[in-house]
Write an enzyme that holds these catalytic residues in place. Sequence first.
Site, PDB file in Angstrom:
ATOM      1  N   ARG A  89      34.345  49.875  30.739  1.00 51.14           N
ATOM      2  CA  ARG A  89      33.070  50.527  31.060  1.00 51.14           C
ATOM      3  C   ARG A  89      33.230  51.487  32.209  1.00 51.14           C
ATOM      4  O   ARG A  89      33.979  51.230  33.156  1.00 51.14           O
ATOM      5  CB  ARG A  89      32.034  49.477  31.472  1.00 51.14           C
ATOM      6  CG  ARG A  89      31.340  48.825  30.317  1.00 51.14           C
ATOM      7  CD  ARG A  89      30.463  47.687  30.760  1.00 51.14           C
ATOM      8  NE  ARG A  89      29.136  48.102  31.189  1.00 51.14           N
ATOM      9  CZ  ARG A  89      28.251  48.658  30.392  1.00 51.14           C
ATOM     10  NH1 ARG A  89      28.560  48.891  29.129  1.00 51.14           N
ATOM     11  NH2 ARG A  89      27.067  48.988  30.827  1.00 51.14           N
ATOM     12  N   SER A 153      39.975  43.127  36.376  1.00 48.08           N
ATOM     13  CA  SER A 153      39.799  41.674  36.354  1.00 48.08           C
ATOM     14  C   SER A 153      41.061  40.922  35.938  1.00 48.08           C
ATOM     15  O   SER A 153      41.109  40.253  34.890  1.00 48.08           O
ATOM     16  CB  SER A 153      38.652  41.328  35.422  1.00 48.08           C
ATOM     17  OG  SER A 153      37.572  42.131  35.765  1.00 48.08           O
ATOM     18  N   ASP A 207      36.315  41.044  38.916  1.00 46.31           N
ATOM     19  CA  ASP A 207      34.951  40.967  38.353  1.00 46.31           C
ATOM     20  C   ASP A 207      34.098  39.862  38.989  1.00 46.31           C
ATOM     21  O   ASP A 207      32.887  40.008  39.145  1.00 46.31           O
ATOM     22  CB  ASP A 207      34.975  40.820  36.815  1.00 46.31           C
ATOM     23  CG  ASP A 207      35.868  39.703  36.308  1.00 46.31           C
ATOM     24  OD1 ASP A 207      36.570  39.068  37.117  1.00 46.31           O
ATOM     25  OD2 ASP A 207      35.875  39.464  35.087  1.00 46.31           O
TER      26      ASP A 207
HETATM   27  C1  GLC Z   1      41.148  36.126  33.976  1.00 42.83           C
HETATM   28  C2  GLC Z   1      41.654  37.019  35.101  1.00 42.83           C
HETATM   29  C3  GLC Z   1      40.698  37.006  36.289  1.00 42.83           C
HETATM   30  C4  GLC Z   1      39.286  37.331  35.813  1.00 42.83           C
HETATM   31  C5  GLC Z   1      38.872  36.392  34.704  1.00 42.83           C
HETATM   32  C6  GLC Z   1      37.477  36.705  34.162  1.00 42.83           C
HETATM   33  O1  GLC Z   1      41.183  34.813  34.377  1.00 42.83           O
HETATM   34  O2  GLC Z   1      42.946  36.602  35.505  1.00 42.83           O
HETATM   35  O3  GLC Z   1      41.104  37.936  37.272  1.00 42.83           O
HETATM   36  O4  GLC Z   1      38.401  37.243  36.905  1.00 42.83           O
HETATM   37  O5  GLC Z   1      39.795  36.466  33.632  1.00 42.83           O
HETATM   38  O6  GLC Z   1      37.400  37.980  33.620  1.00 42.83           O
END
Ligand code: GLC
Length: 468
Positions: A89, A153, A207
């Site tokens: 996004r 993330s 995130d």
């Molecule tokens: C995975 C990633 C982490 C993220 C999570 C949710 O666990 O390693 O960084 O916050 O997914 O998206």
Amino acid sequence: MASPGEDPSATVQPFTDDRLGRCLQPFMLSQAQLETVRDLMLDNMERGLRNDYQNPSSIKMLPTFVRSTLNGKERGEFIALDLGGTNFRVLYVRVSSTEKGGLEKKSKTFTLPQNVIQGTGEELFDHIVDCISDFQIANSLQGKKLPLGFTFSFPCSQTSLDQGTLITWTKGFSASGCVGEDVVRLLREATIRKGNSDLLVIALVNDTVGTMMSCGYDDPACEIGLIVGTGTNACYMEEMRNVEQVDGDEGRMCVNMEWGAFGDCGCLEEIITFIDQDVDEFSVNPGRQRYEKMISGMYLGEIVRQILIDLTYNGLFGGNISQRLQTRDIFLTEYLSLFESDTLDQVQVRSILTELGLRSTCEDAVLVKEVCRTVSQRAAQLCAAGIAAVVEKIRENRGLDHLKVTVGVDGTLYKLHPHFAGVVHRTVRMLAPLCDVTFRRTDDGSGMGAALITAVACRIAGAEPQAA
Ligand code: GLC
């Protein structure tokens, strides 16, 4: 119980509830087991914060360099990127005074083809910059050098807000040449390759952190961020004196737990079933993210599919396993939300099963619903055990008899599943009775949060570039 691989026709007998119970038993966790998971999580959190080399924790407890929260004086226009799930996004966010409208946003979602997330790093980052350029053109933003917050993330080891070395990919990503590299540098290099000079990368944000921050915009008691979507993870405000990886003892810093990796050192063996083992072995990252693989959207459908195959060997669907059901990942996690919805009737359940090539009776449909319920309930309870550990840690840090705290939550599984959130709330109340925990769902939390974190950074640097 017949095991996968045996000739089903040799073992078919009429299906009984008793056999269903035996197949599902390993997925049903007792209160004592959940308390153990909570205590193990707490222990791993403490060891992760201490950076204990002799007895390493399975969770990394990564400092995020986010210390300050919003003070309401942030102003300006920002770009935020959100990379980490099935989509990418791009957001434009304008932060102004409440009188002038507060937050205003425009956003666009782009799909991320499999060949891009599993190709080379250059291809991935070039694709990202192409999407940003499209968005800038569509919204007449070319020529405006806007500060950018990058929600990325995945686990990154940060030494400042605008730098982060990718430790490992998770959630099916595997683009080459990125692990061990600073992802902000990879993004900047792609902007140069693509001739886009309108972006000023200010913050790299997980995130969970974005979600906590964007929830904090409305609720200052929000000190925890939780994601339950494709993957799962949490962050929270930890006392600086406990964050050994960063100098200084004053104040608090948000810590990205990377709790998906909980159990990778073997401490969850007691509750891991043979089906969890199989899901792990056939994933792109075997041996890693064991807790995430029992909780998040990327894996629950596959767990259900494997239980259904196991049950078929035991007489479900008249003992006939369809060709389609034998295909990995064919059972989507969305089906769990659908099957468990209180309004979906038997006919609809059976028609989805027919699409999967399964000729089911009414009883079969009831059993499938029960399997889905068991798998999603275990996921929600495990997630709650993690949150119970986090709230207890915050309560103990502050020496309080009672803690009142808000968790900002985002992620499709939490938001779309009809019962997931309810089970999380009830289980947290049971496992952390001294804490009063409010859960607040955020929309677009991770992207908005990155813009807000960038806004705070710009305010602190005294560099509010475009007053709005
Ligand atoms: C995975 C990633 C982490 C993220 C999570 C949710 O666990 O390693 O960084 O916050 O997914 O998206």
